[in-house]
Design an enzyme around this catalytic site. Structure first.
Site, PDB file in Angstrom:
ATOM      1  N   GLN A 288       0.830  -1.205   0.000  1.00  0.00           N
ATOM      2  CA  GLN A 288       0.000   0.000   0.000  1.00  0.00           C
ATOM      3  C   GLN A 288       0.867   1.259   0.000  1.00  0.00           C
ATOM      4  O   GLN A 288       1.859   1.346   0.722  1.00  0.00           O
ATOM      5  CB  GLN A 288      -0.921   0.008   1.218  1.00  0.00           C
ATOM      6  N   TYR A 317      -7.100 -12.702  -1.384  1.00  0.00           N
ATOM      7  CA  TYR A 317      -6.301 -11.635  -2.001  1.00  0.00           C
ATOM      8  C   TYR A 317      -5.242 -11.139  -1.020  1.00  0.00           C
ATOM      9  O   TYR A 317      -5.122  -9.953  -0.740  1.00  0.00           O
ATOM     10  CB  TYR A 317      -7.190 -10.463  -2.449  1.00  0.00           C
ATOM     11  N   GLU A 338      -3.498 -16.037  -2.835  1.00  0.00           N
ATOM     12  CA  GLU A 338      -3.119 -14.976  -3.773  1.00  0.00           C
ATOM     13  C   GLU A 338      -2.746 -15.627  -5.095  1.00  0.00           C
ATOM     14  O   GLU A 338      -2.093 -16.675  -5.113  1.00  0.00           O
ATOM     15  CB  GLU A 338      -1.931 -14.191  -3.198  1.00  0.00           C
ATOM     16  N   ASP A 386     -10.169  -8.375   0.306  1.00  0.00           N
ATOM     17  CA  ASP A 386      -9.631  -7.082  -0.117  1.00  0.00           C
ATOM     18  C   ASP A 386      -9.357  -7.183  -1.615  1.00  0.00           C
ATOM     19  O   ASP A 386      -8.212  -7.252  -2.059  1.00  0.00           O
ATOM     20  CB  ASP A 386      -8.347  -6.771   0.673  1.00  0.00           C
ATOM     21  N   CYS A 413     -11.913  -1.059  -2.521  1.00  0.00           N
ATOM     22  CA  CYS A 413     -11.320   0.110  -3.177  1.00  0.00           C
ATOM     23  C   CYS A 413     -12.234   0.643  -4.274  1.00  0.00           C
ATOM     24  O   CYS A 413     -11.838   1.512  -5.050  1.00  0.00           O
ATOM     25  CB  CYS A 413      -9.941  -0.225  -3.751  1.00  0.00           C
TER      26      CYS A 413
END
Length: 457
Positions: A288, A317, A338, A386, A413
């Site tokens: 991030q 994720y 992932e 996420d 997001c």
């Protein structure tokens, strides 16, 4: 029958801005025809020129503000350069108004979808600029000289910049130093029209807590002329640099990084900390970009999960393990999935780096692995998601619901895919039990992050 738009391209009109789009453009209506106009705020009366006319809506550019909103921020010549490059699309709006805008975007989508859910005020930053810990800056020849900057919106024409406003100032300083070193060594910039030249981009990663810096030189060629001299100068002028890498991208593509990465100096990674965990961050790691707000976001996710130390958690994720490791300190077991194999390897290294033994990582598409875990009889108490902007695959939602976790923590997001997915979870017997909490990860831009808690009926 062809519908004639009530406006014409290149013609001038006046109107009052009614609302903002999710991208932060002002909305003006002429005979019920919507025009989206940059640098325009609700309540302002503006004179504008139409730049594009479509069947259902058009676009315009402000020529004059006849009245101004109390939410308008002052913009100087430097800020106008940023506006040209689209780096800070909301810079013309005072920060409290930006936070209200982000809350309102989620509220509007909920109302549009007839969902009676509340949204808390957006959690903002004390200093809502100079926050980005990573930059990937294009390098091009401008008037015969190697320049760094950003592309003018909707073009590939470079706007030379030295202050990017939303980046850590140490990154801005490093870009100028590396640019000047490359100029001094007469290294030609890449030309995307001829596919010749060497330097395509300069990448800089800056750790927030540990003060380490990585410089990445993305090249069109496999060799970097005068590499030893360039590296020596960077190391001398930027003593905080602990890693210099060359990434080779010889393909005619808009993708920034290529498949080959060579270490020219120091380590292949830098280190940083997040919520008490230490992470190795490579050139290609997803990490991030706003460390201050990320800690708020992840702490909020942990709080919403209500972990006591006895729970089994799935982190879909999981990336390099940032959320997984944070959750692992408060849970019994954490399972992460992932699709990027290198990220999973990084996640395993990061678990080992922090002496955490209650983490299990798999390489797979999240929706496939969730179905696999469901078949294996895994019974999570909490599932954390996420996802990227496209949101959750429907099969993932079905698999998650079939596992019957008590709680689902959704870190989003993209408000539009969040609302869609919340409706799907509701169809599976879950409901939102606390107000949706927006967190401003990207001040001066329209992007909106949020955390939503869903619990089983």
């Amino acid at each position: 029958m062809k519908i004639q738009a009530p406006v014409a391209k290149n013609e001038t009109y006046t109107g009052t801005v009614m609302d903002l789009t999710y991208e932060g453009n002002g909305v003006v209506k002429i005979d019920n025809y919507s025009l989206f106009i940059t640098n325009a705020l609700p309540g302002e009366k503006i004179k504008f020129v139409v730049t594009k006319v479509g069947k259902s809506f058009g676009f315009g550019r402000v020529l004059e503000h006849l009245t101004t909103s109390p939410d308008r921020a002052k913009i100087d010549a430097k800020d106008r350069k940023l506006a040209q490059a689209g780096i800070a699309p909301l810079q013309h709006m005072v920060y409290p108004a930006q936070l209200r805008f982000k809350q309102h975007q989620i509220e509007s989508l909920l109302a549009k979808n007839k969902l009676d859910l509340s949204v808390s005020e957006t959690i903002g930053m004390e200093t809502p600029y100079h926050y980005r810990n990573k930059a990937q800056i294009p390098v091009r020849m401008v008037n015969g000289e190697l320049e760094t900057g950003f592309y003018r919106q909707h073009s590939h024409n470079l706007v030379p910049l030295t202050d990017f406003y939303i980046q850590d100032p140490r990154i801005d300083k490093a870009i100028v130093i590396v640019r000047d070193i490359l100029r001094g060594e007469n290294i030609p910039a890449y030309d995307e029209r001829t596919h010749k030249g060497i330097i395509r981009n300069i990448m800089v990663r800056q750790s927030y807590y540990e003060k380490e810096m990585m410089i990445g030189l993305i090249t069109n060629s496999h060799t970097l002329p005068r590499a030893k001299e360039i590296v020596a100068q960077i190391a001398e002028e930027l003593p905080e640099v602990t890693s210099i890498i060359q990434n080779v991208n010889s393909r005619p593509t808009n993708v920034i990084m290529g498949p080959i990465t060579n270490v020219l100096y120091g380590e292949p990674v830098i280190h940083d900390s997040l919520l008490g965990n230490r992470f190795e961050i490579s050139a290609k790691s997803f990490y991030q970009v706003n460390p201050v707000q990320t800690e708020k976001l992840y702490k909020l996710a942990i709080d919403r999960a209500g972990l006591t130390g006895n729970e089994t958690v799935i982190d879909a994720y999981c990336g390099i393990g940032t959320i997984s490791l944070a959750m692992a300190r408060h849970a019994k077991e954490v399972y992460g999935v992932e699709v990027v194999s290198t990220a999973v390897e990084d996640a395993k290294k990061n678990a080992k780096l922090n002496d955490l033994t209650n983490l299990h990582f798999e390489t797979n598409k999240a929706e496939y692995q969730m179905a696999e875990w469901q078949k294996q009889g895994l019974k999570p108490d909490v599932i954390v998601v996420d996802p990227p902007r496209k949101g959750l695959d429907e099969t993932l939602i079905e698999s998650a619901a079939a596992m019957q976790p008590k709680k689902i923590v959704y870190v989003s997001c993209n408000p539009s895919t969040l609302i869609r997915d919340v409706q799907r979870f509701m169809d599976e017997g879950y409901h939102v039990t606390e107000p949706i909490q927006p967190v401003d990860q990207f001040p001066q831009t329209p992007h909106i992050e949020s955390v939503t808690l869903l619990e089983k009926d």
